[in-house]
Scaffold this motif. Structure first.
Motif, PDB file in Angstrom:
ATOM      1  N   PRO A   1       0.916  -1.239   0.110  1.00 56.18           N
ATOM      2  CA  PRO A   1       0.078  -0.139   0.001  1.00 56.18           C
ATOM      3  C   PRO A   1       0.820   1.220  -0.045  1.00 56.18           C
ATOM      4  O   PRO A   1       0.516   2.223  -0.687  1.00 56.18           O
ATOM      5  N   PHE A   2       1.965   1.075   0.714  1.00 56.84           N
ATOM      6  CA  PHE A   2       2.840   2.398   0.976  1.00 56.84           C
ATOM      7  C   PHE A   2       3.555   2.773  -0.626  1.00 56.84           C
ATOM      8  O   PHE A   2       3.523   3.743  -1.142  1.00 56.84           O
ATOM      9  N   PHE A   3       3.839   1.717  -1.377  1.00 61.33           N
ATOM     10  CA  PHE A   3       4.429   1.483  -2.954  1.00 61.33           C
ATOM     11  C   PHE A   3       3.278   2.348  -3.495  1.00 61.33           C
ATOM     12  O   PHE A   3       3.579   3.186  -4.565  1.00 61.33           O
ATOM     13  N   ILE A   4       1.986   1.790  -3.427  1.00 61.39           N
ATOM     14  CA  ILE A   4       1.012   2.576  -4.470  1.00 61.39           C
ATOM     15  C   ILE A   4       0.748   4.114  -4.010  1.00 61.39           C
ATOM     16  O   ILE A   4       0.872   4.915  -5.180  1.00 61.39           O
ATOM     17  N   VAL A   5       0.622   4.355  -2.792  1.00 64.39           N
ATOM     18  CA  VAL A   5       0.477   5.651  -2.548  1.00 64.39           C
ATOM     19  C   VAL A   5       1.752   6.640  -2.997  1.00 64.39           C
ATOM     20  O   VAL A   5       1.428   7.911  -3.137  1.00 64.39           O
ATOM     21  N   SER A   6       2.916   5.910  -2.727  1.00 59.14           N
ATOM     22  CA  SER A   6       4.007   6.966  -3.050  1.00 59.14           C
ATOM     23  C   SER A   6       3.933   7.272  -4.496  1.00 59.14           C
ATOM     24  O   SER A   6       4.429   8.173  -4.964  1.00 59.14           O
ATOM     25  N   MET A   7       3.759   6.209  -5.333  1.00 60.71           N
ATOM     26  CA  MET A   7       3.769   6.354  -6.723  1.00 60.71           C
ATOM     27  C   MET A   7       2.571   7.419  -7.220  1.00 60.71           C
ATOM     28  O   MET A   7       2.905   8.144  -8.038  1.00 60.71           O
ATOM     29  N   LEU A   8       1.511   7.272  -6.593  1.00 64.53           N
ATOM     30  CA  LEU A   8       0.502   8.340  -6.806  1.00 64.53           C
ATOM     31  C   LEU A   8       0.813   9.670  -6.303  1.00 64.53           C
ATOM     32  O   LEU A   8       0.791  10.881  -7.125  1.00 64.53           O
ATOM     33  N   LEU A   9       1.511  10.075  -5.378  1.00 64.70           N
ATOM     34  CA  LEU A   9       2.128  11.228  -4.767  1.00 64.70           C
ATOM     35  C   LEU A   9       3.115  11.827  -5.884  1.00 64.70           C
ATOM     36  O   LEU A   9       3.321  13.043  -6.118  1.00 64.70           O
ATOM     37  N   GLU A  10       3.800  10.873  -6.241  1.00 62.59           N
ATOM     38  CA  GLU A  10       5.219  11.195  -7.052  1.00 62.59           C
ATOM     39  C   GLU A  10       4.564  11.609  -8.480  1.00 62.59           C
ATOM     40  O   GLU A  10       4.988  12.584  -9.160  1.00 62.59           O
ATOM     41  N   LEU A  11       3.470  11.049  -8.826  1.00 65.04           N
ATOM     42  CA  LEU A  11       2.890  11.401 -10.239  1.00 65.04           C
ATOM     43  C   LEU A  11       2.280  12.760 -10.021  1.00 65.04           C
ATOM     44  O   LEU A  11       2.632  13.814 -10.883  1.00 65.04           O
ATOM     45  N   TYR A  12       1.684  13.125  -8.959  1.00 60.10           N
ATOM     46  CA  TYR A  12       1.240  14.298  -8.775  1.00 60.10           C
ATOM     47  C   TYR A  12       2.140  15.383  -8.611  1.00 60.10           C
ATOM     48  O   TYR A  12       2.164  16.639  -9.284  1.00 60.10           O
ATOM     49  N   VAL A  13       3.243  15.069  -7.928  1.00 57.17           N
ATOM     50  CA  VAL A  13       4.282  16.088  -7.822  1.00 57.17           C
ATOM     51  C   VAL A  13       5.312  16.157  -9.241  1.00 57.17           C
ATOM     52  O   VAL A  13       5.164  17.530  -9.619  1.00 57.17           O
ATOM     53  N   THR A  14       5.548  15.353  -9.801  1.00 57.95           N
ATOM     54  CA  THR A  14       6.208  15.382 -11.152  1.00 57.95           C
ATOM     55  C   THR A  14       5.204  16.090 -12.261  1.00 57.95           C
ATOM     56  O   THR A  14       5.803  17.053 -13.015  1.00 57.95           O
ATOM     57  N   THR A  15       3.967  15.929 -12.214  1.00 56.95           N
ATOM     58  CA  THR A  15       3.069  16.630 -13.023  1.00 56.95           C
ATOM     59  C   THR A  15       2.992  17.887 -12.695  1.00 56.95           C
ATOM     60  O   THR A  15       2.878  18.762 -13.806  1.00 56.95           O
ATOM     61  N   LYS A  16       2.797  18.424 -11.516  1.00 56.84           N
ATOM     62  CA  LYS A  16       2.736  19.715 -11.129  1.00 56.84           C
ATOM     63  C   LYS A  16       4.154  20.535 -11.587  1.00 56.84           C
ATOM     64  O   LYS A  16       4.182  21.626 -11.919  1.00 56.84           O
ATOM     65  N   GLU A  17       5.395  19.793 -11.438  1.00 53.44           N
ATOM     66  CA  GLU A  17       6.615  20.597 -11.751  1.00 53.44           C
ATOM     67  C   GLU A  17       6.788  20.258 -13.133  1.00 53.44           C
ATOM     68  O   GLU A  17       7.923  20.626 -13.538  1.00 53.44           O
ATOM     69  N   HIS A  18       6.031  19.792 -13.957  1.00 54.63           N
ATOM     70  CA  HIS A  18       6.144  19.586 -15.536  1.00 54.63           C
ATOM     71  C   HIS A  18       7.267  18.462 -15.844  1.00 54.63           C
ATOM     72  O   HIS A  18       7.950  18.805 -16.656  1.00 54.63           O
ATOM     73  N   ILE A  19       7.671  17.654 -15.066  1.00 50.06           N
ATOM     74  CA  ILE A  19       8.484  16.728 -15.212  1.00 50.06           C
ATOM     75  C   ILE A  19       7.992  15.436 -15.737  1.00 50.06           C
ATOM     76  O   ILE A  19       7.189  14.818 -15.046  1.00 50.06           O
TER      77      ILE A  19
END
Length: 301
Positions: free
Chosen positions: A13-31
């Motif tokens: 579950p930690f893996f899943i939440v972390s990937m979703l958070l990373e996707l949000y952050v990188t999308t926001k930063e245009h990465i």
């Protein structure tokens, strides 16, 4: 063994939440770091690794317990200080396993899976081998021999794998200097996943980067050398079956086809990736040496 839980399963579950958070952050930063098909391939490889892990871990435990019960030289108690000892012993073992996995094709055939993505994100951490678990444990056999309990060994191996999850990201640039000096970090591990000649076969650390610095395989990430992820020759497939076994097919084809001596056939299993019996192969050391030569003469940008 009930005292030593399989923490990887609890961490899903930690893996899943972390990937979703990373996707949000990188999308926001245009990465742009995620690609849908690539990410699903990595997740499929991870699920296959967990499933096959039930069988490979049974084999590993059988071997560890056999050595521990019949040949151990000492008995290291399961106390607080022994967990410190096994932390360093496991990380040292991981370094040499990882380093040899880049310099011996038999081990590269399974490890190449983890390097096959041309993207770098937390899903890449899940892109794990389906075959390596059945034989890579030989680098840890000395631990039950000197008296570490097999449950402790497997627990620390899982802790190391769990630590390495978070370093597969471009969302973190650099950690504090003291941390970068001692620990494996996203910056250090991005180098490891690079196909740039300068970055090939560098930074084999699990948790501690000190081993690379001690044994001459450390390479910092350079601002003027952007990491190009993937392999020197990419496999260009999202098919999990091909990702898992294509290098095995290539290796056995090189070893057992054509007219070669028995020695050369065996050398295809032992020598580094890129080696050819007729001298036409190019190793990572060759690529790095040529790159540095061109850099010295001002041919590199």
């Amino acid at each position: 063994m009930t005292e030593f839980p399989d923490i990887i399963l609890y961490a899903i579950p930690f893996f899943i939440v972390s990937m979703l958070l990373e996707l949000y952050v990188t999308t926001k930063e245009h990465i742009k770091t995620y690609e849908t098909k690539d990410a699903f391939s990595s997740i499929a490889m991870g699920l296959g690794n967990v499933f096959l892990g039930y069988f490979s871990k049974a084999l590993v435990l059988l071997c560890f317990f056999y050595i521990y019960e019949n040949f151990r030289l000492f008995t290291i108690p399961v106390v607080w200080w022994s967990f410190i000892l096994i932390f360093f012993a496991d990380d040292f073992s991981y370094y040499w396993f990882h380093r040899i996995s880049h310099s011996c094709r038999l081990f590269w055939a399974s490890h190449v899976v983890h390097h096959s993505s041309q993207h770098y994100n937390l899903s890449t951490a899940l892109r794990q081998t389906w075959s390596g678990g059945f034989y890579s444990f030989i680098f840890w056999l000395w631990l039950p021999l000197i008296g570490f309990h097999p449950g402790m060994i497997l627990l620390q191996m899982s802790i190391s794998l769990l630590y390495q999850f978070w370093i597969h990201t471009e969302a973190i640039n650099k950690m504090p200097k003291w941390f970068e000096a001692i620990m494996n970090t996203p910056s250090h591990h991005r180098v490891h996943h690079g196909s740039n000649p300068l970055y090939l076969d560098r930074n084999h650390a699990g948790i501690l980067i000190i081993w690379d610095k001690l044994f001459g395989t450390f390479q910092p990430e350079l601002d003027d050398e952007k990491v190009i992820y993937g392999l020197v020759k990419n496999i260009d497939t999202y098919n999990p079956i091909k990702i898992a076994f294509i290098e095995w097919i290539y290796m056995f084809k090189d070893a057992f086809s054509g007219h070669k001596s028995i020695k050369n056939r065996l050398l295809y299993l032992i020598k580094p990736p890129g080696w050819k019996h007729d001298g036409t192969g190019t190793l990572s050391d060759d690529l790095r040496a040529n790159w540095l030569k061109d850099k010295e003469h001002g041919l590199q940008k």
